[in-house]
Motif scaffolding. Structure first.
Motif, short mmCIF file in Angstrom:
data_model
loop_
_atom_site.label_atom_id
_atom_site.label_comp_id
_atom_site.label_asym_id
_atom_site.label_seq_id
_atom_site.Cartn_x
_atom_site.Cartn_y
_atom_site.Cartn_z
N CYS A 207 6.37 10.47 -3.56
CA CYS A 207 6.74 11.44 -2.52
C CYS A 207 7.49 12.61 -2.89
O CYS A 207 7.50 13.70 -2.23
N ASN A 208 8.42 12.67 -4.01
CA ASN A 208 9.17 13.73 -4.35
C ASN A 208 8.11 14.88 -4.79
O ASN A 208 8.57 16.14 -4.73
N ARG A 209 6.79 14.72 -5.28
CA ARG A 209 5.99 15.63 -5.82
C ARG A 209 4.82 16.05 -4.73
O ARG A 209 4.20 16.71 -4.85
N THR B 181 2.42 12.76 6.89
CA THR B 181 0.75 12.94 6.48
C THR B 181 0.67 13.16 5.11
O THR B 181 -0.04 12.61 4.48
N LYS B 182 1.44 14.02 4.35
CA LYS B 182 1.57 14.40 3.03
C LYS B 182 1.90 13.21 2.21
O LYS B 182 1.48 13.02 1.35
N LYS C 57 -0.85 10.67 2.03
CA LYS C 57 -2.16 10.88 1.30
C LYS C 57 -1.70 10.69 -0.19
O LYS C 57 -2.43 10.31 -0.98
N ALA C 58 -0.47 11.13 -0.70
CA ALA C 58 -0.11 10.97 -1.91
C ALA C 58 0.07 9.60 -2.41
O ALA C 58 -0.43 9.53 -3.55
N ILE C 59 0.51 8.64 -1.52
CA ILE C 59 0.65 7.32 -1.90
C ILE C 59 -0.48 6.70 -1.94
O ILE C 59 -0.92 5.82 -2.75
N GLN C 60 -1.53 7.14 -0.95
CA GLN C 60 -3.07 6.52 -1.11
C GLN C 60 -3.47 6.78 -2.32
O GLN C 60 -4.37 6.30 -2.81
N VAL D 167 8.97 9.33 9.15
CA VAL D 167 9.86 10.08 8.08
C VAL D 167 11.07 10.51 8.78
O VAL D 167 10.86 11.17 10.06
N LYS D 168 12.15 10.80 8.26
CA LYS D 168 13.56 11.31 8.78
C LYS D 168 13.83 12.20 7.83
O LYS D 168 13.92 11.98 6.48
N VAL D 169 14.28 13.46 8.29
CA VAL D 169 14.71 14.67 7.49
C VAL D 169 16.19 14.76 7.56
O VAL D 169 16.65 14.51 8.61
#
Length: 627
Positions: A530-532, A575-576, A579-582, A594-596
């Motif tokens: 997720c960091n990337r 969503t991002k 997708k990255a995890i998948q 997600v919480k900011v």
């Protein structure tokens, strides 16, 4: 790059990479030979020599008795000239600079000057306290704090390490557990133009005598209680010259306690961990063998004496003949980076979140860090891109990852300059350390097999604790652990991965594992991806929660953005991340929401408190519509 670690011990193998791997295994199975040789490399002088290196006949100790019969003072060892290390009376022992004086010259103390200052403070301690008394230090890691630390040990007393960020109740808790008789602190902590009160916080946490060092100038800037002492009055109690610089060290057995440190308390009450005189030897030996700290090096690792890296870097420098470089201020700004440049630092220690901040803020641009020949990193999982950025600051010098614990006085897993290194990974167990990786049934994986599981340490671990002051040592570290070849393994609590190329990746604590769709994974694994995923993400924290009625764990990703003023759409980020995890982890893992947030809760040693985030989310999102 010339390396002065284990290859000096007479390895006869022709391939240096094979040599290190075989020698590491040899050090595990023949620790007496390894540690006999290492002692000769360090500035360790016994007042009375040990009967042997290791006595395993003591059944009461899981790890045996190290250097039985030895008598020494480990602080004295830090202050002696050593011909083998080419360390003379005039060698520079400490370099430092105050924040805000970034264009001024570097301050320094020679070995002789340091020894005189330590003896002066030890003599003053002797006037007020008794041998064996526990005396706390709660102040930034300044030159004066280092002198106080060594003086307490030289006088035969015990340092109680307390981080200068703690609130009064946390100070009180540690003072009580350690049964401290006094405490050294500062009137204020100076950070730029800010004066953060420290003495006023300390006196709320203790009624015993407080010795107050002025943060600036010669006079304390606060009104003291009647029984407390200013630094000036404390030093005057040492007497007049020349006797004040002549103090005979208090010699004690190798297993006598010199320092009480505390765990960070990420999983509840902090454990009170006593270090003996053997623990510093382990610190210095691992730094010598893995980070290659040696005479002539200038080492800087921003930390605090309240946390394990403070004593580790102190002993690693002084027992290896290196110079300790201290910045009296925050390491977050350009002033720290300029100090690294101007002091010609050759070994720079870091924490990954600190590197991430330097990179995102661009505060270290155009500084000359080319004198650095090696980096160290510890405290949390590193990021590959951040490591690449850091290495590029010093002509792509290597970064040695270190992972261990206060109770080990060292790292159980590290990198080595005698092996190829890969960013954000570890290449070897530390010298003389044995461990296995086991599955959920306690069955060990084969040593040559890629795997992911909990680590179990061999109990014969030089420098590790054999007691706790406020907990049952056996219950904490040994009960419930599997046995391996007749050994009751020692618990550390990390989930680690051994890769195809025999590198290691730490996936966080056992407590930070999660079950997503019947598949075990770790918070760190999710966070790496997720960091990337988006350029405006500074860092993420992955936790799981369940609904009020139970059911499967649901993945929540919290985000700290790089640009706090920019609007971040949680659904867009979800969503991002999904997708990255998948793409990079598992298509079955689903991000529930997600919480900011502006920042993450952390311990004073900078460890991410996922437990706190998890508890907060349980309260806030139990009725969240997605659940």
């Amino acid at each position: 790059m010339e390396h002065h670690g284990p290859k000096l011990l007479g390895s006869s193998y022709h391939d240096p990479l094979m040599s290190f791997s075989l020698f590491q295994k040899f050090s595990v199975h023949r620790p007496e030979v390894y540690w006999s040789a290492v002692i000769k490399e360090l500035s360790v002088v016994f007042h009375e020599a040990p009967k042997s290196v290791l006595d395993t006949s003591e059944n009461s100790k899981n790890g045996g008795a190290w250097f039985p019969g030895a008598v020494l003072n480990i602080a004295e060892c830090c202050l002696l000239p050593m011909e083998s290390q080419k360390r003379t009376e005039e060698s520079v022992a400490i370099l430092w600079r105050n924040e805000g004086s970034d264009d001024s010259s570097i301050n320094y103390l020679s070995l002789k000057e340091l020894r005189n200052q330590v003896m002066l403070v030890a003599r003053a301690i002797d006037k007020i306290f008794m041998k064996g008394d526990a005396i706390a230090i709660d102040m930034p890691m300044t030159c004066t704090a280092v002198i106080i630390y060594l003086a307490i040990v030289l006088a035969g007393c015990v340092v109680v390490s307390i981080a200068d960020s703690f609130a009064a109740n946390e100070i009180a808790k540690r003072m009580e557990v350690a049964k401290a008789k006094g405490i050294f602190t500062q009137d204020f902590i100076l950070r730029g133009d800010k004066k953060i009160p420290l003495y006023s916080r300390v006196i709320k946490g203790t009624s015993c005598v407080v010795i107050v060092v002025p943060a600036h100038g010669n006079d304390v800037g606060v009104q003291l209680r009647s029984h407390d002492l200013s630094w000036k009055d404390f030093i005057s109690s040492a007497g007049s010259l020349p006797s004040r610089h002549n103090y005979p060290p208090v010699y004690q057995s190798a297993d006598s306690v010199t320092n009480i440190l505390f765990s960070s308390g990420t999983t509840g009450e902090p454990k009170a961990i006593p270090w003996t005189q053997i623990s510093p030897i382990r610190c210095a030996a691992d730094s010598w063998a893995h980070i290659d700290i040696q005479a002539g090096d200038i080492c800087c690792w921003p930390t605090n004496l309240g946390w394990v890296m403070g004593p580790i870097i102190l002993y690693s420098c002084f027992l290896n003949g290196a110079t300790l470089a201290l910045y009296h201020g925050s390491p977050l700004g350009r002033g720290f980076g300029k100090f690294v440049q101007d002091a010609s630092v050759t070994m720079l220690g870091t924490v990954p979140s600190l590197v991430k901040y330097w990179k995102s803020s661009k505060c270290m641009e155009e500084l000359d860090w080319t004198k650095i020949r090696i980096f160290g990193s510890t405290g949390e999982a590193s990021d590959i891109d951040d490591d690449l950025w850091l290495s590029s600051r010093a002509s792509y010098r290597p970064i040695i990852e270190c992972c261990g614990g206060t109770e080990l006085a060292s790292s159980y897993i590290q990198g080595s300059l005698l092996q190829p290194q890969a960013f954000a990974t570890f290449s070897t167990p530390s010298m003389s350390t044995g461990f296995i990786i086991f599955d959920e049934q306690g069955i060990p994986y084969p040593d040559d097999q890629p795997c992911v599981g909990e680590v179990g340490l061999f109990p014969l671990y030089m420098g590790s604790t054999d007691r706790l002051l406020n907990a049952n040592h056996k219950k904490v570290y040994f009960d419930g652990m599997p046995t391996y070849k007749g050994m009751n393994l020692r618990r550390h609590g990390d989930i680690i991965q051994r890769t195809v190329g025999n590198y290691y990746i730490v996936h966080g604590r056992v407590d930070d594992t999660m079950n997503l769709g019947g598949i075990k994974t770790s918070s760190v694994e999710i966070e790496r991806v997720c960091n990337r995923a988006d350029e405006n993400v500074l860092e993420t924290a992955a936790v799981t929660i369940t609904s009020n009625t139970g059911g499967p764990e649901r993945l929540v990703v919290l985000v700290v953005p790089k640009n706090q003023s920019a609007k971040c759409d949680p659904e867009f980020l979800r969503t991002k991340f999904q997708k990255a995890i998948q793409n990079y982890l598992n298509p079955l893992f689903k991000v529930s929401f997600v919480k900011v947030v502006p920042e993450f809760p952390r311990t004073a040693s900078n460890k991410l408190l996922r437990r706190v985030l998890r508890d907060q989310l349980k309260q806030e999102y139990r009725t969240y519509s997605r659940l």
